[in-house]
Write a protein that holds these residues in place. Structure first.
Motif, PDB file in Angstrom:
ATOM      1  N   ALA A  22      -7.100  10.159   5.444  1.00 57.77           N
ATOM      2  CA  ALA A  22      -6.247   8.817   5.733  1.00 57.77           C
ATOM      3  C   ALA A  22      -4.394   9.892   5.413  1.00 57.77           C
ATOM      4  CB  ALA A  22      -5.851   7.907   4.989  1.00 57.77           C
ATOM      5  N   GLY A  47      -3.467  -5.724  -8.110  1.00 59.35           N
ATOM      6  CA  GLY A  47      -4.789  -6.241  -6.891  1.00 59.35           C
ATOM      7  C   GLY A  47      -5.169  -5.133  -6.014  1.00 59.35           C
ATOM      8  N   ALA A  48      -5.418  -3.766  -5.835  1.00 62.35           N
ATOM      9  CA  ALA A  48      -6.615  -3.699  -5.342  1.00 62.35           C
ATOM     10  C   ALA A  48      -7.901  -3.961  -5.340  1.00 62.35           C
ATOM     11  CB  ALA A  48      -6.624  -1.944  -4.662  1.00 62.35           C
ATOM     12  N   VAL A  72      -9.947  -6.778  -5.150  1.00 64.29           N
ATOM     13  CA  VAL A  72     -10.534  -6.491  -2.858  1.00 64.29           C
ATOM     14  C   VAL A  72     -11.938  -6.139  -3.613  1.00 64.29           C
ATOM     15  CG1 VAL A  72     -10.462  -5.245  -1.128  1.00 64.29           C
ATOM     16  CG2 VAL A  72      -7.746  -6.113  -2.178  1.00 64.29           C
ATOM     17  N   ALA A 122      -1.469  -8.676  -3.524  1.00 68.77           N
ATOM     18  CA  ALA A 122      -2.486  -7.898  -3.371  1.00 68.77           C
ATOM     19  C   ALA A 122      -2.970  -7.093  -2.406  1.00 68.77           C
ATOM     20  CB  ALA A 122      -3.853  -8.434  -2.368  1.00 68.77           C
ATOM     21  N   GLN A 123      -2.946  -5.593  -2.917  1.00 69.71           N
ATOM     22  CA  GLN A 123      -2.567  -4.438  -2.342  1.00 69.71           C
ATOM     23  C   GLN A 123      -4.367  -3.917  -1.443  1.00 69.71           C
ATOM     24  OE1 GLN A 123      -1.914  -1.157  -4.568  1.00 69.71           O
ATOM     25  NE2 GLN A 123      -0.419  -2.420  -5.927  1.00 69.71           N
ATOM     26  N   PHE A 124      -3.898  -3.854  -0.323  1.00 69.08           N
ATOM     27  CA  PHE A 124      -5.625  -3.866   0.493  1.00 69.08           C
ATOM     28  C   PHE A 124      -5.285  -2.206   1.395  1.00 69.08           C
ATOM     29  CE2 PHE A 124      -4.511  -8.025   1.241  1.00 69.08           C
ATOM     30  CZ  PHE A 124      -6.388  -8.176   1.117  1.00 69.08           C
ATOM     31  N   PRO A 125      -5.964  -1.498   1.063  1.00 70.53           N
ATOM     32  CA  PRO A 125      -5.936   0.149   2.586  1.00 70.53           C
ATOM     33  C   PRO A 125      -4.500  -0.026   2.967  1.00 70.53           C
ATOM     34  CG  PRO A 125      -7.955  -0.499   1.099  1.00 70.53           C
ATOM     35  CD  PRO A 125      -7.266  -2.323   1.191  1.00 70.53           C
ATOM     36  N   TYR A 138      -3.700   2.302   4.848  1.00 68.92           N
ATOM     37  CA  TYR A 138      -4.472   3.096   6.583  1.00 68.92           C
ATOM     38  C   TYR A 138      -5.436   2.381   7.084  1.00 68.92           C
ATOM     39  CZ  TYR A 138      -8.049   3.386   2.763  1.00 68.92           C
ATOM     40  OH  TYR A 138      -9.112   3.476   1.653  1.00 68.92           O
ATOM     41  N   ARG A 177       0.442  -1.019   6.152  1.00 68.79           N
ATOM     42  CA  ARG A 177       1.479  -0.360   6.155  1.00 68.79           C
ATOM     43  C   ARG A 177       2.657  -0.307   7.128  1.00 68.79           C
ATOM     44  NH1 ARG A 177      -0.066   4.580   7.971  1.00 68.79           N
ATOM     45  NH2 ARG A 177      -1.933   5.046   6.244  1.00 68.79           N
TER      46      ARG A 177
END
Lengths: 370, 323
Positions: free
Chosen positions: A17, A106-107, A110, B86-89, B91, B134
């Motif tokens: 990406a 946050g990441a 997960v 929460a931060q998810f990828p 991409y 995104r």
């Protein structure tokens, strides 16, 4: 196994990406394509798939020089500059964010709160980075491998040595980068400090090599001077036998003083060299590792031909006997310099550096509070 | 098997620099309920969830989650988590985020697709599943976040500020979803400071402030601790009645009498007196505290009454009736 594969797949997706991934891949393919575009025919050699052509007796299809030149373009330009520096740099830039992002609030929740322990996540992410670099380098080397067969007519599997050795160079630097990355969680700090380490390590290695070569050259010149002096003296003795003996104390004293000064300089250089060698032992030896790849390469049926044999084949034929002798002398010193540390020492100390760095970074990663 | 999915004793956390985020929290969370951990910003709610999910280490105390010691990976495999912020990828597509969590939790590949389908439907994201994260709004990201937290069929789900940034329709959907998950027998552990979100659905609450547990129990029990009857009337009371009512502890305002009791029998004499004076009763109501009033009551009480803690002294929450 599935959680490991999931992290590996995610690492690959993350890299894919990023623009830098495609830039690196694009430049790799461009460099490989330019290399592939160089060809030889009965009259000489051509560039850009025949767009540019020049005649040459030496560099034409079937001559050993053309194979040597073609391999040398790979080893002396592509491997030495592109693979050893630019590609490794781009790989470091690409992979720099993997660990800091994994530790961002946050990441992290997960990934780090799931089935895999933190150590397992660490291993998976590190292996993912190595796989990415392996993929890029292997793709490039395969194209070069095919190009060699196509352009000079021989399969040369020895160029595949570049894959593990570039991977090693990347590992030395990346292991250090990961320590900084997990400690500071800053991509930029990790990248800059790694580049500083790389520069310092290369500089120390370069200085160490130069001092070693200087010592060897001094020793050779002293040996050569002594030989000439002995020959001169014996000639003088032969002449004096027929004439009246003259007092010869003064010239002998001068000679001893010069010898003393010379050996004093050499001793001082040796002392400095020992100190630098001791310091250099702690650093990853990126340049030395790439030299190993050079020396494992087979050209015209000879291993390590990128140094001495390359010089001999490319230049030796055109030289006068005396110049050739001097050139060979330099080549010998160069080869002695290249051989001053064994492969085991160069790789062993660098791998030890990486292991220490990885152990430290894994420890920090496992204990990091987020 | 323990009835408590979470059983914590004396959980403490002191950050570097000496900041005490948790000061010995005791907590028992029964199975199959919606449990609200309430507190103002900086109270220690997220610290608690981070300790339970191994993002940070506790400084003291012990406990179990799903019968295993805190931090046990096999227990975490049965846990779902939507972290705060929460931060998810970015991409990945919404669907890929759910599949990513499924992979991390070792959900069999054969089940992943089916679960992803049903979860996307559950959070109303089926149509947008193929778009990259995104491109999602905050509310859409939260919906995907909730879906990924459920992909491993968890026994307990931690949701840290789950409705942060979600629009009113999304909040309504969220409440319905929580009820549905409770019906399926899951335990939902919600951290929030938006009390109105929790009030209609929560079974039990714990209120923490400045790292201390101020109160814990069934919401209705907590509310009924300070019940009031409100008696509204039209007209004016005689001065003698006002004086006598005030002596008995009734609170009088214009057209309103407040009786601090939950027993209807206790207010019958008041109603009789109002009738004797010929006044018109317009409304009689048993009032319980709203969650917000309850919360503010505890927090204010804590701020006013709590003496500075003596070092080394264990901090105990006030005794509250349990179910």
């Amino acid at each position: 196994m599935k959680p490991y594969l999931t992290i590996l797949l995610d690492s690959f997706r993350m890299l894919k990406a990023r623009t830098i991934f495609w830039v690196t891949l694009g430049i790799s393919l461009l460099v490989a394509l330019i290399y592939l575009s160089i060809g030889f025919d009965e009259k000489g050699m051509s560039l850009f798939f025949g767009l540019s052509h020049f005649e040459s007796d030496m560099f034409r299809r079937g001559t050993p020089q053309s194979e040597t030149l073609y391999v040398a373009i790979f080893t002396k330009l592509i491997a030495e500059y592109w693979l050893s520096w630019i590609a490794v740099l781009l790989a470091l830039v690409s992979c720099a964010a993997i660990f800091p992002e994994a530790l961002q609030e946050g990441a992290s929740g997960v990934v780090l709160t799931k089935k895999l322990s933190r150590f397992q996540v660490f291993v998976a992410k590190f292996v993912g980075s190595l796989l990415f670099v392996t993929l890029q380098v292997t793709l490039f080397v395969v194209i070069v491998f095919v190009a060699l067969r196509w352009r000079v007519g021989s399969w040369n599997p020895s160029i595949f040595w570049y894959v593990p050795l570039i991977l090693l160079v990347f590992t030395y630097l990346y292991s250090f980068m990961v320590v900084i990355a997990v400690k500071t969680k800053s991509v930029m700090t990790a990248l800059i400090l790694t580049l500083v380490l790389w520069a310092v390590s290369s500089f120390v290695g370069f200085i160490e090599g130069q001092i070693y070569s200087a010592i060897k050259m001094t020793e050779r010149m002293e040996d050569s001077g002594k030989r000439m002096d002995v020959e001169a003296r014996s000639a003088q003795t032969e002449e004096a036998e027929g004439e009246e003996a003259l007092p010869s104390e003064e010239p002998e004293m001068k000679l001893e003083q010069e010898e003393y000064r010379s050996s004093s300089d050499a001793n001082s250089m040796k002392t400095w060299h020992q100190r630098i060698v001791a310091a250099y032992a702690l650093f990853p030896k990126t340049g030395r590792t790439m030299e190993i790849a050079d020396r494992l390469l087979v050209v015209n049926g000879e291993k390590g031909s990128s140094k001495g044999t390359f010089m001999t084949i490319m230049m030796g034929m055109e030289m006068e006997e005396h110049d050739q002798g001097m050139s060979e002398e330099f080549v010998r010193v160069g080869e002695e310099s290249a051989d001053r540390h064994s492969k085991t020492y160069a790789i062993g100390t660098s791998v030890a550096f990486s292991v220490v760095m990885l152990a430290l970074s894994a420890w920090i990663f496992c204990r990091k509070e987020i | 098997m323990s009835d408590y999915v979470l059983d914590l004793t004396g959980i403490r956390k002191t950050y570097r620099g000496g900041v005490e985020a948790l000061k010995g929290i005791n907590l028992q969370v029964p199975r199959g309920c919606i449990y609200g951990l309430l507190g103002p910003n900086g109270a220690g709610k997220s610290t608690m969830v981070k300790i339970l999910t191994t993002l940070i280490r506790r400084s003291g105390g012990e406990g179990t989650m799903l019968g295993k010691p805190i931090g046990d990976r096999s227990a975490l495999q049965k846990v779902g988590l939507l972290p705060e912020h929460a931060q998810f990828p970015d991409y990945l597509t919404g669907r890929q985020v759910i599949e990513f969590t499924a992979g991390l939790q070792d959900v069999p590949t054969s089940e992943t697709r089916q679960r992803a389908d049903s979860l996307l439907e559950l959070v109303d994201m089926t149509e947008a599943q193929g778009r990259k994260m995104r491109g999602y709004s905050k509310g859409m990201k939260q919906r995907i976040g909730i879906a990924q937290a459920l992909v491993n069929d968890p026994e307990i789900v931690f949701l840290d500020e789950p409705t942060d940034g979600v629009d009113p329709a999304g909040r309504r959907d969220f409440r319905l979803l929580m009820k549905r998950l409770r019906e399926e027998g899951r335990t939902i552990f919600i951290n929030t400071h938006i009390l109105s979100e929790l009030e209609p659905i929560v079974d039990r609450v714990a209120i923490i402030s400045q790292g201390e547990l101020l109160g814990e129990g069934i919401l209705d029990d907590l509310r009924s601790e300070k019940p009031e009857f409100h008696i509204e009337f039209e007209g004016a009371l005689s001065p003698a009645t006002v004086e006598s009512m005030e002596k008995t502890g009734l609170i009088l305002n214009s057209g309103l009498i407040t009786a601090l009791t939950s027993r209807a029998a206790d207010i019958q004499p008041v109603i009789d007196q109002l009738r004797r004076e010929g006044l018109t009763l317009s409304r009689v109501e048993l009032k319980t505290q709203s969650l917000e009033e309850l919360f503010m009551g505890f927090v204010d009480q804590s701020n006013v009454a709590a003496p500075p803690p003596i070092p080394g002294t264990p901090v105990n929450p006030p005794a509250i009736p349990r179910s």
